[in-house]
Design a protein around this motif. Structure first.
Motif, mmCIF file in Angstrom:
data_model
loop_
_atom_site.group_PDB
_atom_site.id
_atom_site.type_symbol
_atom_site.label_atom_id
_atom_site.label_comp_id
_atom_site.label_asym_id
_atom_site.label_seq_id
_atom_site.Cartn_x
_atom_site.Cartn_y
_atom_site.Cartn_z
ATOM 1 N N ALA A 114 70.835 43.455 14.678
ATOM 2 C CA ALA A 114 71.771 44.209 15.526
ATOM 3 C C ALA A 114 73.003 44.685 14.745
ATOM 4 C CB ALA A 114 72.170 43.376 16.737
ATOM 5 N N PRO A 115 73.721 43.800 14.035
ATOM 6 C CA PRO A 115 74.861 44.305 13.247
ATOM 7 C C PRO A 115 74.433 45.180 12.073
ATOM 8 C CG PRO A 115 74.534 41.945 12.868
ATOM 9 C CD PRO A 115 73.658 42.318 14.017
ATOM 10 N N LEU A 116 73.242 44.916 11.499
ATOM 11 C CA LEU A 116 72.744 45.787 10.438
ATOM 12 C C LEU A 116 72.567 47.212 10.950
ATOM 13 C CD1 LEU A 116 70.018 43.600 8.656
ATOM 14 C CD2 LEU A 116 72.183 44.376 7.690
ATOM 15 N N PHE A 117 72.026 47.329 12.157
ATOM 16 C CA PHE A 117 71.844 48.651 12.752
ATOM 17 C C PHE A 117 73.196 49.317 12.984
ATOM 18 C CE2 PHE A 117 71.353 51.697 16.173
ATOM 19 C CZ PHE A 117 70.167 52.336 15.850
ATOM 20 N N GLY A 118 74.151 48.554 13.504
ATOM 21 C CA GLY A 118 75.467 49.109 13.762
ATOM 22 C C GLY A 118 76.156 49.599 12.503
ATOM 23 N N GLN A 119 75.961 48.893 11.391
ATOM 24 C CA GLN A 119 76.641 49.251 10.150
ATOM 25 C C GLN A 119 75.957 50.397 9.414
ATOM 26 O OE1 GLN A 119 76.495 45.518 8.070
ATOM 27 N NE2 GLN A 119 77.798 44.495 9.580
ATOM 28 N N ASN A 120 74.627 50.480 9.506
ATOM 29 C CA ASN A 120 73.889 51.404 8.658
ATOM 30 C C ASN A 120 73.204 52.555 9.387
ATOM 31 O OD1 ASN A 120 73.953 49.852 5.926
ATOM 32 N ND2 ASN A 120 73.334 48.305 7.401
ATOM 33 N N CYS A 121 72.834 52.366 10.643
ATOM 34 C CA CYS A 121 72.036 53.363 11.360
ATOM 35 C C CYS A 121 72.800 54.062 12.485
ATOM 36 C CB CYS A 121 70.779 52.707 11.951
ATOM 37 S SG CYS A 121 69.885 51.634 10.799
ATOM 38 N N GLU A 122 73.678 53.313 13.125
ATOM 39 C CA GLU A 122 74.373 53.831 14.308
ATOM 40 C C GLU A 122 75.229 55.066 14.036
ATOM 41 O OE1 GLU A 122 77.691 51.928 17.175
ATOM 42 O OE2 GLU A 122 75.820 50.790 17.069
ATOM 43 N N PRO A 123 75.852 55.202 12.846
ATOM 44 C CA PRO A 123 76.660 56.404 12.625
ATOM 45 C C PRO A 123 75.886 57.708 12.820
ATOM 46 C CG PRO A 123 77.192 54.771 10.972
ATOM 47 C CD PRO A 123 76.015 54.231 11.754
ATOM 48 N N CYS A 124 74.592 57.714 12.550
ATOM 49 C CA CYS A 124 73.775 58.920 12.742
ATOM 50 C C CYS A 124 72.972 58.861 14.040
ATOM 51 C CB CYS A 124 72.821 59.115 11.570
ATOM 52 S SG CYS A 124 73.635 59.533 9.998
ATOM 53 N N GLY A 126 73.326 56.916 16.639
ATOM 54 C CA GLY A 126 74.076 56.612 17.843
ATOM 55 C C GLY A 126 73.906 55.185 18.324
ATOM 56 N N LYS A 127 74.827 54.767 19.195
ATOM 57 C CA LYS A 127 74.779 53.429 19.772
ATOM 58 C C LYS A 127 73.491 53.275 20.573
ATOM 59 C CE LYS A 127 77.571 50.215 22.526
ATOM 60 N NZ LYS A 127 77.625 49.197 21.462
ATOM 61 N N ASN A 128 72.806 52.169 20.365
ATOM 62 C CA ASN A 128 71.526 51.875 21.032
ATOM 63 C C ASN A 128 70.449 52.901 20.699
ATOM 64 O OD1 ASN A 128 72.666 49.611 22.378
ATOM 65 N ND2 ASN A 128 73.491 50.944 23.967
ATOM 66 N N GLY A 129 70.639 53.637 19.592
ATOM 67 C CA GLY A 129 69.602 54.557 19.137
ATOM 68 C C GLY A 129 69.396 55.760 20.020
ATOM 69 N N ILE A 130 70.463 56.225 20.701
ATOM 70 C CA ILE A 130 70.299 57.344 21.633
ATOM 71 C C ILE A 130 70.199 58.693 20.913
ATOM 72 C CG2 ILE A 130 71.488 56.146 23.501
ATOM 73 C CD1 ILE A 130 73.957 57.851 22.876
ATOM 74 N N GLY A 131 70.453 58.732 19.613
ATOM 75 C CA GLY A 131 70.321 59.961 18.856
ATOM 76 C C GLY A 131 71.464 60.927 19.083
ATOM 77 N N GLY A 132 71.323 62.117 18.521
ATOM 78 C CA GLY A 132 72.335 63.152 18.653
ATOM 79 C C GLY A 132 71.860 64.404 17.953
ATOM 80 N N PRO A 133 72.623 65.490 17.991
ATOM 81 C CA PRO A 133 72.202 66.734 17.353
ATOM 82 C C PRO A 133 71.854 66.539 15.878
ATOM 83 C CG PRO A 133 74.146 67.089 18.713
ATOM 84 C CD PRO A 133 73.932 65.609 18.653
ATOM 85 N N GLY A 134 70.610 66.795 15.531
ATOM 86 C CA GLY A 134 70.165 66.633 14.152
ATOM 87 C C GLY A 134 69.635 65.262 13.822
ATOM 88 N N PHE A 135 69.759 64.310 14.754
ATOM 89 C CA PHE A 135 69.325 62.936 14.496
ATOM 90 C C PHE A 135 68.460 62.456 15.663
ATOM 91 C CE2 PHE A 135 73.493 63.556 12.518
ATOM 92 C CZ PHE A 135 73.154 63.348 11.184
ATOM 93 N N PRO A 136 67.218 62.072 15.409
ATOM 94 C CA PRO A 136 66.305 61.742 16.507
ATOM 95 C C PRO A 136 66.690 60.476 17.261
ATOM 96 C CG PRO A 136 65.302 61.259 14.383
ATOM 97 C CD PRO A 136 66.574 61.992 14.087
#
Length: 288
Positions: A114-124, A126-136
């Motif tokens: 969970a913290p690994l995701f927050g530190q490394n993946c969430e910036p692109c 999104g929180k809880n993996g909701i994605g965003g423009p350009g990021f699935p």
């Protein structure tokens, strides 16, 4: 010689200052304040002796106790790594089915990831993996490169269009900019692709459908559902990376797309990557 004046009420002498008949008393400092000052100065002096305090160029006074928070932190981290060395080794070597079958190990994986995701993946993503423009979005069932732990682990390891020698590769051609299609055809394709979310029509005789089969089906499939593992999206669902409105689809067809995901192999350990893969696989919404 000035005359000393004493206040008849308090008995204190005056300082000689007078403001419109209001005279300043030369009252002593309260004893509590004096005691407080003495105690704080003694505490500071003791701290100077016992603890690291004064800078000395490139170094500093170490103090009698030789307290070093960097050393203490390094020792704490080493102790934590030692304590989790056993299960981290299992995380790095066991197959994913074996990890899922071990409730304790799986719980450790999800908690640590969970913290690994927050530190490394969430910036692109999104929180809880909701994605965003350009990021699935990662919390649904729409996958480009596969949604199993094995597939996700590989994607995290090698990246997409990254510098890794085994990187996954995908690029959407710029049909308009590179003059593969003219603007009229781009317009027809925009409307056609947007309509696919309502369902693919087999044997569609329209010019737009023919253009799709000639230019897009090789990657997105004849039924427009994409080919998992090639980087081509399913165009018949509601999942869009760059937007499913007409303007976004027009831009995609006109100028192409080339997403990028870095390789995390040099930043994260094998165990970290595998825990992240399990975490993403288990995100809410996967089984809905």
């Amino acid at each position: 010689m000035s005359k000393i004046e004493r206040d008849p009420v308090t008995g204190y002498t005056t300082t000689g200052h007078d403001w419109n008949g209001i005279k300043e008393l030369n009252s002593p400092i309260p004893r509590a304040v004096i005691i407080f000052i003495i105690v704080t100065h003694l505490a500071a002096l003791i701290g100077w002796i016992l603890l690291p305090t004064w800078p000395l160029g490139r170094t500093f006074t170490k103090g009698v106790l030789e307290v070093d928070q960097k050393t203490d932190l390094a020792a704490d981290i080493a102790a934590a790594n030692t304590a989790r060395a056993d299960w981290m080794a299992r995380m790095a070597t066991l197959d994913f089915d074996a990890i899922r079958a071990d409730p304790d190990l799986m719980a450790r994986a999800l908690e640590t990831a969970a913290p690994l995701f927050g530190q490394n993946c969430e910036p692109c993503h999104g929180k809880n993996g909701i994605g965003g423009p350009g990021f699935p979005q990662l919390s649904d069932n729409a996958w480009i490169w596969g949604g199993t732990s094995e597939d996700i682990s590989k994607t995290i390891t090698v990246g997409i269009n990254s510098a890794h020698p085994d990187s996954r590769f995908a690029q959407m051609p710029a049909f308009g900019r590179d003059e593969m299609l003219d603007r009229t055809q781009i317009g027809m394709m925009t409307s056609y692709v947007q309509s696919l979310s309502n369902g693919f029509i087999a044997n569609d005789p329209s010019e737009a459908a023919t253009l799709f089969q000639d230019n897009c089906a090789a990657c997105h499939g004849e039924d427009a559902r994409g080919v998992e593992g090639t980087g081509a999206l399913n165009l018949t669902d509601a999942a869009w990376i760059y937007g499913g409105d007409a303007a976004s689809i027009w831009q995609t067809l006109m100028n192409g797309r080339e997403g990028h995901m870095p390789t995390w192999q040099s930043r994260l350990s094998t165990a970290d990557i595998r825990m992240l893969a399990l975490y993403v696989e288990a995100m809410p919404g996967k089984l809905q």
